[in-house]
Scaffold this motif. Structure first.
Motif, PDB file in Angstrom:
ATOM      1  N   ASN A 189       0.825  -1.207   0.000  1.00 11.90           N
ATOM      2  CA  ASN A 189       0.000   0.000   0.000  1.00 11.90           C
ATOM      3  C   ASN A 189       0.858   1.256   0.000  1.00 11.90           C
ATOM      4  N   GLN A 190       2.032   1.203   0.633  1.00 11.98           N
ATOM      5  CA  GLN A 190       2.938   2.350   0.609  1.00 11.98           C
ATOM      6  C   GLN A 190       3.564   2.535  -0.780  1.00 11.98           C
ATOM      7  N   VAL A 191       3.804   1.435  -1.486  1.00  4.34           N
ATOM      8  CA  VAL A 191       4.268   1.530  -2.867  1.00  4.34           C
ATOM      9  C   VAL A 191       3.252   2.317  -3.690  1.00  4.34           C
ATOM     10  N   VAL A 192       1.998   1.944  -3.546  1.00  7.53           N
ATOM     11  CA  VAL A 192       0.930   2.614  -4.290  1.00  7.53           C
ATOM     12  C   VAL A 192       0.789   4.067  -3.843  1.00  7.53           C
ATOM     13  N   GLU A 193       0.868   4.297  -2.541  1.00 10.54           N
ATOM     14  CA  GLU A 193       0.751   5.656  -2.004  1.00 10.54           C
ATOM     15  C   GLU A 193       1.808   6.575  -2.609  1.00 10.54           C
ATOM     16  N   ALA A 194       3.038   6.093  -2.697  1.00  3.81           N
ATOM     17  CA  ALA A 194       4.121   6.904  -3.264  1.00  3.81           C
ATOM     18  C   ALA A 194       3.843   7.238  -4.727  1.00  3.81           C
ATOM     19  N   GLY A 195       3.361   6.249  -5.481  1.00  7.85           N
ATOM     20  CA  GLY A 195       3.043   6.485  -6.887  1.00  7.85           C
ATOM     21  C   GLY A 195       1.940   7.506  -7.060  1.00  7.85           C
ATOM     22  N   LEU A 196       0.907   7.402  -6.227  1.00  4.24           N
ATOM     23  CA  LEU A 196      -0.207   8.345  -6.320  1.00  4.24           C
ATOM     24  C   LEU A 196       0.208   9.747  -5.891  1.00  4.24           C
ATOM     25  N   MET A 197       1.094   9.843  -4.891  1.00  4.31           N
ATOM     26  CA  MET A 197       1.602  11.152  -4.469  1.00  4.31           C
ATOM     27  C   MET A 197       2.261  11.877  -5.635  1.00  4.31           C
ATOM     28  N   CYS A 198       3.064  11.142  -6.393  1.00  2.00           N
ATOM     29  CA  CYS A 198       3.758  11.756  -7.531  1.00  2.00           C
ATOM     30  C   CYS A 198       2.792  12.104  -8.648  1.00  2.00           C
ATOM     31  N   ALA A 199       1.834  11.227  -8.901  1.00  2.00           N
ATOM     32  CA  ALA A 199       0.876  11.470  -9.978  1.00  2.00           C
ATOM     33  C   ALA A 199       0.023  12.703  -9.696  1.00  2.00           C
ATOM     34  N   LYS A 200      -0.211  12.991  -8.420  1.00  2.00           N
ATOM     35  CA  LYS A 200      -1.032  14.141  -8.044  1.00  2.00           C
ATOM     36  C   LYS A 200      -0.259  15.455  -8.072  1.00  2.00           C
ATOM     37  N   SER A 201       1.027  15.384  -8.393  1.00  2.00           N
ATOM     38  CA  SER A 201       1.861  16.581  -8.340  1.00  2.00           C
ATOM     39  C   SER A 201       1.777  17.434  -9.598  1.00  2.00           C
ATOM     40  N   GLY A 202       0.887  17.060 -10.502  1.00  2.00           N
ATOM     41  CA  GLY A 202       0.649  17.897 -11.668  1.00  2.00           C
ATOM     42  C   GLY A 202       1.495  17.591 -12.878  1.00  2.00           C
ATOM     43  N   SER A 203       2.200  16.470 -12.873  1.00  2.00           N
ATOM     44  CA  SER A 203       3.044  16.137 -14.014  1.00  2.00           C
ATOM     45  C   SER A 203       2.218  15.580 -15.160  1.00  2.00           C
ATOM     46  N   LYS A 204       2.627  15.888 -16.374  1.00  2.00           N
ATOM     47  CA  LYS A 204       1.998  15.300 -17.549  1.00  2.00           C
ATOM     48  C   LYS A 204       2.694  14.013 -17.964  1.00  2.00           C
ATOM     49  N   LYS A 205       3.775  13.691 -17.287  1.00  2.00           N
ATOM     50  CA  LYS A 205       4.485  12.443 -17.569  1.00  2.00           C
ATOM     51  C   LYS A 205       3.901  11.317 -16.710  1.00  2.00           C
ATOM     52  N   HIS A 206       4.074  10.099 -17.192  1.00  2.00           N
ATOM     53  CA  HIS A 206       3.593   8.944 -16.454  1.00  2.00           C
ATOM     54  C   HIS A 206       4.579   8.551 -15.354  1.00  2.00           C
ATOM     55  N   ILE A 207       4.070   7.793 -14.401  1.00  2.00           N
ATOM     56  CA  ILE A 207       4.877   7.304 -13.282  1.00  2.00           C
ATOM     57  C   ILE A 207       5.251   5.852 -13.520  1.00  2.00           C
ATOM     58  N   VAL A 208       6.559   5.565 -13.462  1.00  2.00           N
ATOM     59  CA  VAL A 208       7.054   4.191 -13.458  1.00  2.00           C
ATOM     60  C   VAL A 208       7.487   3.890 -12.034  1.00  2.00           C
TER      61      VAL A 208
END
Length: 569
Positions: A37-56
């Motif tokens: 769940n922390q793996v997912v949390e970190a990914g979602l934190m980055c995705a919510k930061s306004g980037s137009k790039k995808h998260i790997v």
């Protein structure tokens, strides 16, 4: 995205154990955390930061191993040396819609799937709702695809002879004081949703849907919503694709790809090596794995699990449409919260919930999921009772961290097209995704020649119970098999079971026939009809009774002869 600010937030949350880097075509996360769940949390934190790039997301959890992909047991050379114009990987509703769309062009299409049938993952494990798109943020690709796909449903389902009902959807509210606000939102909904929105007051609401809880004082009604059988539609897409020249190879899993000079040269499978001109990645929860094999991984999938309950047909008297009581929904921003859905087959579906999981193929159902789902939706339908449940199922959604679809050509590999991150409303969007991918593929091939033999019409299996008495009598006179009932609950005849095994995409399993003509879908869940279906499969396929499978290889139903006698079943 300000990468320094994001890194600072990650440091605060994860104690400096997670790191973010810009690869040029995506943001990559690395490091270690304590739980998935922390793996997912970190990914979602980055995705919510306004980037137009995808998260790997390459963050790991010590001592937590990712489950291995379940592989087919077949190994042969049936596909060795094949050179299709297009290789579609994935036999869900999106992959099959793409294959069907591609057959409108004059090209060789090969669709492969590692399962024994199409529609065995998310495409058979959802509520069958065709969404109006009200809970998708404008600007997202999935919003566009949802609305375009929704608009195509009447035409597509008519062509494929698939039942589809625009039942509409009620979003109900507890306070009558919301009414002026709901009226003010109508122009917005009419601009952004599929179909039209209407404000309904309590008295009218109760007349239209008497089963809705007295807690509901007013509602928004969206007439663009509807229901379809998700696996029925997938099978129809697949059959029409085959009828128009495509080939579907099941029990076929991709193991690796040879990539050279930015192009896929070959695709290795358990059934031989294939040399396609173009690869279409429609692999659902495995789309990231396929992208990595292709040297084109610029996104990550985090599987999300959801459970639905199916109720007996007697519960259908309480619901005509689809409804949900707002304020009882999940607090998560990544689930629609589910609802109560009246299906095209006369049942009722309740759910789903949503839970992050590392498992891509864990379809286990847990008591807690059913209980929480029923507790939540009992506020909308106080008539709900677990005593009406006849079965339940769990599906895994293929979410990206950006919570959006990916429909585009490869970024590092030239001859691949991705249809990835297709979670809900993927069923609604499938017809539009098919069109979009067809356009991308023909652009890559640099040629577009119409298939003069393409026929969009596919006729469904005859359903005697839906005919008039006169029509049914004439049908039975012509073929007595349609007068022999195999499944009493669903009124399925022997003729329908035999038809299911003789289609352009044939099946030879109990569950395969169940998905096509519904024996075993009723209250008794196959207790009466199961043995008759087994016998019919054995006779039609000319195999011993003990070789008839429920579904997957290894799921043979019979293990021996009763009492030493050969007379059983």
């Amino acid at each position: 995205m300000n990468i320094k600010k994001v890194q600072k937030r990650l440091d605060i949350r994860f104690g400096g154990n997670v790191h973010i880097a810009d690869t040029g075509y995506s943001f990559r996360l690395t490091g270690t955390v304590d739980t998935w769940n922390q793996v997912v949390e970190a990914g979602l934190m980055c995705a919510k930061s306004g980037s137009k790039k995808h998260i790997v997301n390459d963050i790991t959890v010590p001592d937590l191993e990712k489950p291995c992909v379940i592989q087919p047991k077949i190994s042969d050379a049936a596909l060795e040396g094949r050179r299709p114009d297009v290789l579609v990987i994935g036999g869900g509703v999106v992959g099959c819609a793409i294959a069907r769309e591609l057959t409108k062009e004059k090209m060789e299409i090969l669709l492969i799937d590692k399962e024994y049938d199409v529609a065995l993952h998310a495409s058979s494990r959802n509520d069958g709702m065709v969404h109006p798109g009200i809970d998708i943020r404008p600007g997202l690709l999935k919003k566009k695809m949802n609305n375009l796909g929704n608009a195509l449903y009447d035409k597509v389902c008519k062509e494929l002879d698939v039942p589809f009902v625009r039942s509409g959807q009620f979003l109900c509210f507890k306070k009558i004081s919301y009414l002026p606000l709901l009226v003010l939102t109508i122009p917005y909904w009419n601009l952004t949703a599929a179909g039209k929105a209407h404000v309904i007051t309590g008295k009218t609401l109760r007349r239209l849907e008497p089963g809705i809880s007295p807690e509901a004082k007013c509602a928004l009604y969206f007439d663009g919503a509807g229901t379809v059988c998700p696996y029925g539609l997938t099978i129809a897409f697949a059959e029409n694709a085959v009828d128009n020249g495509a080939e579907i190879a099941l029990n076929t899993a991709v193991s690796k790809m040879e990539v050279k000079d930015g192009r896929i040269k070959s695709v290795s499978t358990n059934r031989g090596t294939i040399y396609p001109k173009i690869v279409v990645n429609a692999a659902g929860v495995f789309a990231e794995d396929i992208a990595q094999m292709a040297g084109d991984r610029f996104f990550s999938i985090h599987p999300r699990k959801g459970t639905n309950a199916i109720l007996d047909k007697k519960a259908r008297r309480h619901i005509k449409t689809i409804y949900t009581l707002m304020g009882t929904q999940s607090k998560s921003g990544h689930t629609k919260g589910g609802g109560i859905v009246g299906t095209v087959d006369g049942n009722v579906l309740v759910g789903p919930d949503a839970a992050e999981t590392i498992e891509k193929e864990d379809f286990a159902t847990h008591k807690e999921s059913i209980e929480s789902t029923f507790e939540k939706h009992s506020h909308a339908g106080q008539w709900l009772t677990t005593g009406d449940i006849i079965t339940y199922f769990t599906g895994i959604r293929a979410a990206t961290y950006e919570e959006d679809f990916i429909i585009e050509k490869g970024r590092l590999t030239d001859n691949i097209v991705h249809a990835a991150g297709i979670q809900s409303p993927g069923l609604t969007a499938a017809p539009a995704i098919g069109l979009q991918v067809e356009s991308l593929v023909t652009e890559l091939l640099g040629e577009k020649t119409k298939n003069p033999k393409f026929n969009p019409i596919r006729k469904a299996i005859i359903r005697p119970k839906e005919l008039t008495d006169e029509e049914r009598a004439n049908l039975i006179k012509e073929n007595p098999d349609y007068g022999q009932i195999v499944c009493r609950c669903e009124e399925v005849s022997k003729g329908e079971v035999l038809d299911a095994m003789r289609r352009s995409l044939p099946c030879d399993t109990v569950d395969g026939i169940k998905r096509r003509v519904r024996p075993g879908m009723g209250r008794c869940q196959g207790s009466f009809c199961g043995q008759q279906v087994i016998r019919l499969i054995a006779e039609e396929k000319q195999i011993p009774l003990m070789q008839v499978r429920k579904g997957y290889p290894g799921s043979e139903i019979l293990f021996g002869e009763k009492g030493g006698s050969r007379e059983f079943l």
